[in-house]
Each structure stands twice: as structure tokens, then as C-alpha cells.
Design an enzyme around this catalytic site. Structure first.
Site, PDB file in Angstrom:
ATOM      1  N   ASP A   1       0.829  -1.202   0.000  1.00  0.00           N
ATOM      2  CA  ASP A   1       0.000   0.000   0.000  1.00  0.00           C
ATOM      3  C   ASP A   1       0.872   1.264   0.000  1.00  0.00           C
ATOM      4  O   ASP A   1       1.974   1.272   0.549  1.00  0.00           O
ATOM      5  CB  ASP A   1      -0.878  -0.038   1.260  1.00  0.00           C
ATOM      6  CG  ASP A   1      -1.862   1.103   1.321  1.00  0.00           C
ATOM      7  OD1 ASP A   1      -2.707   1.172   0.413  1.00  0.00           O
ATOM      8  OD2 ASP A   1      -1.785   1.918   2.254  1.00  0.00           O
TER       9      ASP A   1
ATOM     10  N   GLU B   1       1.829  -0.030  -4.721  1.00  0.00           N
ATOM     11  CA  GLU B   1       0.790   0.902  -5.184  1.00  0.00           C
ATOM     12  C   GLU B   1       1.424   2.258  -5.449  1.00  0.00           C
ATOM     13  O   GLU B   1       1.918   2.912  -4.540  1.00  0.00           O
ATOM     14  CB  GLU B   1      -0.298   1.039  -4.127  1.00  0.00           C
ATOM     15  CG  GLU B   1      -1.407   1.987  -4.544  1.00  0.00           C
ATOM     16  CD  GLU B   1      -2.178   2.606  -3.380  1.00  0.00           C
ATOM     17  OE1 GLU B   1      -3.305   3.050  -3.613  1.00  0.00           O
ATOM     18  OE2 GLU B   1      -1.655   2.665  -2.253  1.00  0.00           O
TER      19      GLU B   1
END
Ligand code: CA
Length: 615
Positions: free
Chosen positions: A329, A358
Site C-alpha cells: 500500500d 501501489e
């Protein structure tokens, strides 16, 4: 009398101060035969630092006991030699030669089964879902007493809806039928937050599955059940931040466990200062050390205890459950040096594990900045294998919705792909049309069904690892404003649902057409070497038609993809594609199964992407 009372109070107070407890040791177990012989145990409990830890087990050495600012913590450095046997041994906590507390620590054997820790590659199709919003397989865990958020309300996008891991296990056959080969769910570890705890990005315990989703055993069962069906598992992990009710934020080991600011400072969410040669240190610090939101404290990645804690936690999960890929993330918000060290340690333990970060950035160059290989003169190799390729996503949208021009429409997609020289492994980028943070694909193309099929055809034939977001296959729609709107429940995932779109009978005719379209392409893809591992050759678009080929090294297998984004049907003259077509004289449309008996000219309907297997 007064003196005596004071003395008693003093004695009681002293003994209170000195009461010691052992709340937890993390990681709660480890394994023998790991690449890295070092292990650091976090020990937490009231005044635990007053005690002296001791252990005695062949092959295991307690090399250092680290005391930190907060006496409720000890960090124990262990060295586990190569020939150490699996087993359990007591760690004793001693005061003045007397044992006060004990923890039985287990070193297990590593599971070497072949089905574990497979790579997630361009041969796969990833299905992304949110466990709270996909399927409810266990009504008993909908509300768990003692959790900070106890309200369940399916009518509100902010509350828990009751979906869980048991529900997902029940839908694995559905996913397999759809042609999916890998499942990625948003974080499933405990998020015991007061409000909007369903999304999973605010961890409150790094070693616990949220009880509303299930248990550690159930998570492992999910991975095993997925593997039994030939489905791989991607775990979503967060290095950057935690939830503000995390137990170790409420009682921090030391002040610099998190990035501290004199007054609350939010990240700028701008990736540029990380890479900008002209950036100010202030801007860079704000991006990296600013908090994501007030309820998500930002880990201090320069603190070695934090580094070890996070890295070991991820190693623990992969070894425990045997998962196949990690999605990192908010990658650009993390400390780059730490992330490289993290990757090296993870990769050393699990060489077959896939990793992608990400990075929702807006140019291929900015995206490549974060990928491994130092391909953009960064002077530093992140070693990150792949990223979530939002740049390709934007280019596919432009190819679907835009008006063709020198740099617009299909030309944008063509020129974006041409910039793959920026990556060491463009095929390890995860490509997608939407996810839980953005407007849904079907809405973004104004619910144009032709463009839906065209976009899916590009996504499943383009280079990279394709990912679809739950519900895309049944034309779920909405704009991400706020994001809860794109996180609605999959109809039929709850026993009380009136329609069940997991079944053909529950879907409308159009939804079935969409489902079958994705299913046909996905299942074709499973067996197509050209699409799974083949090379890519693309041609300059002409007359508004963009053509590319996926092919095996010896041209044994070739898939031709023709994108016509305009509102009128066209005829493609194939004579300039000789390099790719070679000796092929006919083709099969893999959606309609129609045969094309000539390749000289090919009719391309309006707003259509043809996927042809050459014969
Ligand atoms: Ca439930």
C-alpha cells in the site's frame, strides 16, 4: 501511627510500580531454517523491562536485550543457528534470581509444499475485492462484542456490512469459473477502529485477523482452499501507517516509533518531492513523514526497531499462510532505503514471492522512478519488481473515450506503451481499469457496453498482470465520491439478499453477457502462451485503428488485437503487419469463435476491440 500509615502506603506504591505483566511476544512463533538467522522479539507487558529474560535451547542464543524508553517493552535479539531443531522452549523473565514470568516460544519447521508461495505473473488474472463487501459466510461474526465499532448497517457505506473470509471461501468456485487465477482482498488484519473500520488500512494488531472476518486458522484455510482450486493469493500490506487505536500506538515503545510533528501535519499526497531534483527538504519531509490522515499515525521507517518489526511481520504472514504475492500500500510514502532493505530480506526468504507497490502517479517516468533497476538515473535501485500501473489505465481510458488526435485517443495508449523502455520488467506491472479507490470502470465509460467489452479486451491482452475489481463482471457502477460508493455489496453475497448475481439466474441478460465476455477472455487467456508470457509488438495507429500483437518467441502462437474506438465500422488493411502475421492466413475471433478466412482486410465494427488468434 501516621508514620506507620505512610510507610505502608509507600510499600504498597512501590510494589504497584514494580508489578510486572507479560501481554505479548511478537512474532509469537518463528521457524527454523530461515535464510536470516537473526530474530528480534518484541516483548510487551507492564514494567517488563525490570525483569531479566533468559532462555536455554540448543542453537538459539539471546545475543542482546534492548531496553527502550518505555519500560513496558523489551526487544530481544536472538540468533538461530542453521542446525537448530524445531521445538518449544521457555523464555523466562527473572527478578533477583527468581522466575517471575514465562513464555513458551515455538520454532516450527518450514512448510515446503510446492503449492505454496507461487509467483503471481502476467499469466494470472487478479480479482480484487473488499472482504466486508463481498460475501457474508458467517452471521455470527457480524457483530463482535468488545470491538470499538459494533454497529452493523448495510445501508451506510461507512459501517461494517458483515462480509468475511468464510463468505469469500464460499465464492472461490465462482471466481475459478470466471477465469480468475489470483485473489487479492484489501487488508484483513484487525482494524479495531471507532469509525469506518471496514476498509482495513488502519491496523490495530499486526498479527491478528479481524474477528469480524475470521481467525488465523480460517485465513490459512482460505489460502489452502484457493490453492486447491489453482487460485493464488495476494495479501495487501501497509508499511506506511497504522490505526490510531493500535495497541502499540496507545503505549508506544519510544517517542520516535512514529513520525512526530510539533502540530499535526498531513502528507501532501504529492509524489513529486520524492523524485524532484529541485525539491525542498521541507516538501520531501512532508510527503514522507506527514500522516496520511489524523487517525493513521505514520511509522518512522528510520527507527531500526520499527524496520525489524514490520519486516518480520510480513515474513511471518508469508511463511505462516503460504501466500503468493504482496501488494504494498501507498508505496511512494514509505522511506526508500527501508523499502529496499525490506524487499531484499523478503526476497531472500521467499524467492518465488511476487511483490508490487501501489503507485498512483501520472506519468510513466514517475512510475518507473519507483520500480527496480535504476532505469531512470535515480542513482538508487529500489529493487521493486512491479507497480500498480495507473498510467496504462489512464491511457486505456483515453483510447476508449478520447477523440483520436496526434497524442490523443488510441495514440495515447500507443505512445504510453512505447515508453516501456523505462522499465526493467514492464510485464510485472499490475494493470487495471479501477479499484476500491476510484470510480468504477463501467461508469467511467458512461455505461457504454461496447466500450466495456473493448476495454476488457485491451486489459486482458495488454502486457502486464491484469487485475479486475469485484463486480466489474456484472457491470457494477458508481463514482468514487466519496469512495464508499464504489465499495457496495456484491448482490447475493448475503443470505438475505433478494437477488443473487453470483448465479446466471440472478443476473440480467446484459449482466450475463458481461460476465460471459470476461469469462471467455479470461479462460482463453489461461491457455494462451502468447498472452501469458508472449512478447508484444505494436504498430503506429492509422486511420484511428490501433493494432498490436502478442506472440511467442518462435511465432508459433500469435494473438492480434485491433482497437477501433471510433463510432463507425472500419476495414483494416493488414499488409503492413507482415512482421507479425508471418505465414498466417486465417484467424479465429476468440469471443465469437467466428473464423476469418482472410487476413488481407479485416472488418472492425465501431467501438470494438477484436481479439484474433492467428492460424
Ligand atoms: Ca459475517
Amino acid at each position: 501511627m501516621r508514620k506507620l500509615l505512610l510507610a505502608i502506603c509507600f510499600i504498597i506504591a512501590a510494589s504497584c510500580v514494580q508489578a510486572q505483566k507479560l501481554e505479548r511476544i511478537e512474532p509469537m512463533n518463528w521457524w527454523v531454517g530461515m535464510h536470516n538467522p537473526k530474530l528480534q522479539l518484541l516483548v510487551h507487558g507492564e514494567n517488563i523491562a525490570l525483569l531479566q529474560p533468559q532462555l536455554n535451547y540448543p542453537g538459539v542464543t539471546l545475543t542482546k536485550v534492548n531496553k527502550v524508553e518505555n519500560p513496558n517493552y523489551l526487544f530481544l535479539d536472538l540468533e538461530i543457528s542453521k542446525d537448530t531443531k524445531a521445538g518449544t522452549f521457555p523464555i523466562q523473565f527473572v527478578l533477583n534470581g527468581k522466575k517471575k514470568l514465562q513464555y513458551d516460544y515455538e520454532l516450527k519447521n518450514r512448510d515446503q509444499s510446492a503449492s505454496r508461495i507461487q509467483s503471481v505473473t502476467s499469466a494470472d488474472l487478479i480479482y480484487l475485492l473488499m472482504p466486508d463487501r463481498f460475501a457474508n459466510g458467517d452471521k455470527k461474526n457480524d457483530i463482535v462484542k468488545g470491538m470499538r465499532e459494533i454497529k452493523l448497517n448495510r445501508d451506510s457505506m461507512y459501517y461494517r456490512h458483515g462480509g468475511d473470509i468464510q463468505g469469500l471461501i464460499g465464492k472461490l468456485d465462482y471466481l475459478k469459473d470466471l477465469g480468475v487465477t489470483a485473489v487479492w482482498m484489501t487488508p484483513e488484519i484487525e482494524n479495531d477502529m471507532v469509525h469506518a473500520s471496514y476498509h482495513g488500512y488502519a491496523a490495530t494488531d499486526h498479527y491478528k485477523i479481524d474477528p469480524r472476518y475470521g481467525t488465523l486458522d480460517l485465513y490459512k484455510k482460505y489460502v489452502d482452499e484457493a490453492h486447491k482450486r489453482g487460485l493464488k493469493v495476494v495479501k495487501d500490506i501497509v508499511h506506511n501507517h497504522m490505526g490510531s487505536t493500535h495497541w502499540f500506538f496507545l503505549d508506544m515503545p519510544m517517542k520516535d516509533w512514529v513520525n512526530q510533528w510539533p502540530v499535526y501535519t498531513q502528507t501532501s499526497y504529492r509524489d513529486e518531492p520524492v523524485m524532484d531534483p529541485y525539491t525542498s527538504e521541507a516538501d520531501k519531509k512532508k510527503m514522507l513523514d506527514g500522516w496520511f490522515v489524523p487517525t493513521m499515525p505514520d511509522f518512522n521507517h528510520r527507527n531500526p526497531f520499527v524496520q525489524t518489526y514490520i519486516t518480520q511481520n510480513h515474513i511471518w504472514w508469508v511463511e505462516y499462510a503460504g501466500i503468493d504475492g504482496l501488494r504494498l500500500d501507498t508505496y511512494p510514502y514509505n522511506d526508500p532505503e527501508y523499502m529496499k532493505d525490506w524487499y531484499q530480506k523478503i526476497h531472500a526468504e521467499f524467492p518465488t514471492l511476487s511483490v508490487f507497490g501501489e503507485t498512483l502517479v501520472h506519468s510513466a517516468a514517475a512510475q518507473a522512478y519507483f520500480t527496480g533497476g535504476n532505469t531512470v538515473n535515480r542513482g538508487f535501485d529500489t529493487e521493486l519488481p512491479g507497480v500498480t500501473d495507473a498510467v496504462i489505465k489512464d491511457a486505456i481510458y483515453e483510447a476508449l473515450n478520447g477523440k483520436n488526435g496526434w497524442a490523443d485517443g488510441v495514440f495515447r495508449l500507443y505512445s504510453t506503451v512505447a515508453q516501456d523502455f523505462l522499465y526493467k520488467h514492464a510485464d510485472q506491472n499490475v494493470i487495471f481499469m479501477d479499484n476500491h479507490d476510484m470510480s468504477r470502470f463501467y461508469s467511467m465509460i458512461n455505461e457504454d457496453f461496447d466500450r466495456f467489452k473493448s476495454g476488457m479486451s485491451i486489459l486482458l491482452t495488454m502486457r502486464g498482470i491484469p487485475q479486475i475489481y469485484y463486480g466489474t463482471e456484472i457491470l457494477m457502477k458508481n463514482y468514487s465520491n466519496p469512495d464508499g460508493l464504489v465499495r457496495s455489496d456484491f448482490p447475493g453475497g448475503w443470505p438475505e439478499d433478494k437477488v443473487n448475481k453470483f448465479t446466471a439466474a440472478g443476473r440480467t441478460e446484459k449482466e450475463n453477457e458481461a460476465f460471459n465476455f470476461v469469462k471467455t477472455l479470461a479462460n482463453y487467456r489461461k491457455n494462451s502462451t502468447a498472452l501469458k508470457t508472449g512478447k508484444l509488438m505494436q504498430y503506429v495507429p492509422e486511420h484511428g485503428i490501433y493494432t498490436y500483437f502478442r506472440y511467442t518467441a518462435n511465432h508459433n502462437k500469435t494473438v492480434m488485437v485491433i482497437v477501433n474506438n471510433e463510432d463507425q465500422a472500419k476495414t483494416l488493411d493488414s499488409s503492413r503487419f507482415e512482421e507479425s502475421i508471418k505465414n498466417a492466413t486465417s484467424a479465429t475471433n476468440i469471443i465469437t469463435n467466428q473464423k476469418l478466412n482472410t487476413l488481407k482486410t479485416i472488418a472492425v465494427p465501431a467501438k470494438t476491440t477484436l481479439v484474433l488468434e492467428l492460424n
